[in-house]
Design a protein around this motif. Structure first.
Motif, mmCIF file in Angstrom:
data_model
loop_
_atom_site.group_PDB
_atom_site.id
_atom_site.type_symbol
_atom_site.label_atom_id
_atom_site.label_comp_id
_atom_site.label_asym_id
_atom_site.label_seq_id
_atom_site.Cartn_x
_atom_site.Cartn_y
_atom_site.Cartn_z
ATOM 1 N N UNK A 95 0.896 -1.152 -0.014
ATOM 2 C CA UNK A 95 0.027 -0.075 0.107
ATOM 3 C C UNK A 95 0.842 1.256 -0.034
ATOM 4 N N UNK A 96 1.889 1.289 0.657
ATOM 5 C CA UNK A 96 2.792 2.447 0.892
ATOM 6 C C UNK A 96 3.555 2.622 -0.620
ATOM 7 N N UNK A 97 3.770 1.495 -1.197
ATOM 8 C CA UNK A 97 4.252 1.841 -2.747
ATOM 9 C C UNK A 97 3.378 2.281 -3.699
ATOM 10 N N UNK A 98 2.071 1.994 -3.440
ATOM 11 C CA UNK A 98 1.331 2.655 -4.325
ATOM 12 C C UNK A 98 1.007 3.929 -3.906
ATOM 13 N N UNK A 99 1.259 4.278 -2.735
ATOM 14 C CA UNK A 99 1.067 6.060 -2.386
ATOM 15 C C UNK A 99 2.360 6.710 -3.044
ATOM 16 N N UNK A 100 3.524 5.942 -3.145
ATOM 17 C CA UNK A 100 4.608 6.493 -3.533
ATOM 18 C C UNK A 100 4.419 6.677 -4.837
ATOM 19 N N UNK A 101 4.027 5.755 -5.496
ATOM 20 C CA UNK A 101 3.936 5.660 -7.221
ATOM 21 C C UNK A 101 3.072 6.559 -7.867
ATOM 22 N N UNK A 102 1.864 6.864 -6.921
ATOM 23 C CA UNK A 102 0.811 7.714 -7.609
ATOM 24 C C UNK A 102 1.620 9.166 -7.295
ATOM 25 N N UNK A 103 2.436 9.455 -6.317
ATOM 26 C CA UNK A 103 3.078 10.688 -6.099
ATOM 27 C C UNK A 103 4.351 10.892 -7.184
ATOM 28 N N UNK A 104 4.981 9.999 -7.228
ATOM 29 C CA UNK A 104 6.250 9.920 -8.074
ATOM 30 C C UNK A 104 5.883 9.847 -9.404
ATOM 31 N N UNK A 105 4.804 9.110 -9.927
ATOM 32 C CA UNK A 105 4.484 9.268 -11.233
ATOM 33 C C UNK A 105 4.238 10.363 -12.071
ATOM 34 N N UNK A 106 4.049 11.551 -11.178
ATOM 35 C CA UNK A 106 4.073 12.788 -11.862
ATOM 36 C C UNK A 106 5.060 13.315 -12.696
ATOM 37 N N UNK A 107 6.171 12.514 -12.235
ATOM 38 C CA UNK A 107 7.684 12.924 -12.750
ATOM 39 C C UNK A 107 8.327 12.172 -13.440
ATOM 40 N N UNK A 108 7.759 10.791 -13.128
ATOM 41 C CA UNK A 108 8.397 9.516 -13.702
ATOM 42 C C UNK A 108 7.496 8.946 -14.476
ATOM 43 N N UNK A 109 7.674 9.278 -16.189
ATOM 44 C CA UNK A 109 6.585 8.695 -17.103
ATOM 45 C C UNK A 109 6.678 7.174 -16.752
ATOM 46 N N UNK A 110 7.656 6.623 -16.980
ATOM 47 C CA UNK A 110 7.947 5.162 -16.866
ATOM 48 C C UNK A 110 6.869 4.750 -15.831
ATOM 49 N N UNK A 111 6.931 5.191 -14.732
ATOM 50 C CA UNK A 111 6.245 4.723 -13.367
ATOM 51 C C UNK A 111 4.604 4.971 -13.729
ATOM 52 N N UNK A 112 4.595 6.145 -14.291
ATOM 53 C CA UNK A 112 3.098 6.599 -14.183
ATOM 54 C C UNK A 112 2.441 5.603 -15.408
ATOM 55 N N UNK A 113 3.034 5.202 -16.385
ATOM 56 C CA UNK A 113 2.425 4.110 -17.260
ATOM 57 C C UNK A 113 2.338 3.007 -16.764
ATOM 58 N N UNK A 114 3.222 2.596 -15.844
ATOM 59 C CA UNK A 114 3.044 1.147 -15.056
ATOM 60 C C UNK A 114 2.015 1.092 -13.939
ATOM 61 N N UNK A 115 1.792 2.368 -13.446
ATOM 62 C CA UNK A 115 0.893 2.510 -12.393
ATOM 63 C C UNK A 115 -0.814 2.202 -12.954
ATOM 64 N N UNK A 116 -0.863 2.867 -14.265
ATOM 65 C CA UNK A 116 -1.963 2.765 -14.819
ATOM 66 C C UNK A 116 -2.288 1.240 -15.502
#
Length: 217
Positions: free
Chosen positions: A112-133
């Motif tokens: 769960x903590x990683x999801x919170x990180x990902x939703x936040x850091x994904x704003x500046x990390x395109x690869x992470x934003x795509x993976x979150x989706x």
């Protein structure tokens, strides 16, 4: 021509590229679960496996991609773990109740903590934003599939399983996000999620188990 720096540990065995890449990925997962996605840095990974940052950079030149891949690996593994937990449930009603209990349980807190990180850091990390989706879609498909199976078995009555799956995940994610920052206890509010699910799926009150809720601290 650039050269790859060797392992600095005295007497260390030179590893194959595949083994070294796997070691880097494993170290990143360990760091993520212990310290969050922010802990995945060249120096952090290098220190974890006892090599130089340059060697890590050779096998993983983009830390943004490593962060995204690490998040994806951990979340995909969790879906597999939950699927195994539910496999023993004879009915979809029982599986849904077990799903709610599992996702709001303390054992899931690190992810769960990683999801919170990902939703936040994904704003500046395109690869992470795509993976979150990608991973959000995977979870929605998993829950929607459970609901569709329940409809097919005559256990649930719902016109749009996809929408209800998103609704349930949204509530669960919100409660877990509160719990991560110690605002309330997600587990004590499982009854709230059960009540919503029962209403949306045409189930009798209490069909998913106790629905007693506790106010958040």
């Amino acid at each position: 021509m650039s050269t790859v720096q060797s392992d600095p540990r005295p007497g260390a065995r030179r590893k194959s590229p595949a083994d070294r890449a796997a070691e880097v990925a494993a170290a990143a997962r360990e760091i993520a679960l212990a310290d969050g996605l922010a802990g995945i840095t060249l120096r952090g990974v290098a220190a974890r496996i006892g090599v130089t940052p340059a060697l890590v950079s050779h096998y993983q030149p983009s830390m943004d991609v490593l962060v995204a891949d690490t998040f994806a690996a951990i979340v995909a593994a969790e879906i597999g773990e939950v699927a195994e937990e539910l496999a023993s449930c004879a009915r979809q009603v029982a599986a849904l109740g077990a799903l709610i209990d599992s996702l709001l349980g303390p054992d899931r807190s690190p992810v769960t903590a990683l999801w919170l990180d990902a939703w936040s850091f994904g704003r500046r990390n395109t690869a992470l934003a795509i993976e979150v989706g990608v991973q959000m879609d995977a979870w929605q498909a998993f829950v929607s599939g459970l609901l569709r199976s329940g409809v097919a078995a005559g256990e649930f009555t719902v016109d749009d399983p996809d929408a209800v799956a998103w609704q349930l995940l949204g509530i669960i994610d919100g409660l877990n996000a509160h719990a991560v920052v110690r605002y309330g206890h997600a587990g004590s509010l499982r009854g709230l999620v059960r009540t919503v699910a029962e209403h949306e799926l045409g189930l009798a009150s209490g069909a998913l188990g106790t629905t007693t809720t506790t106010s958040m601290d």
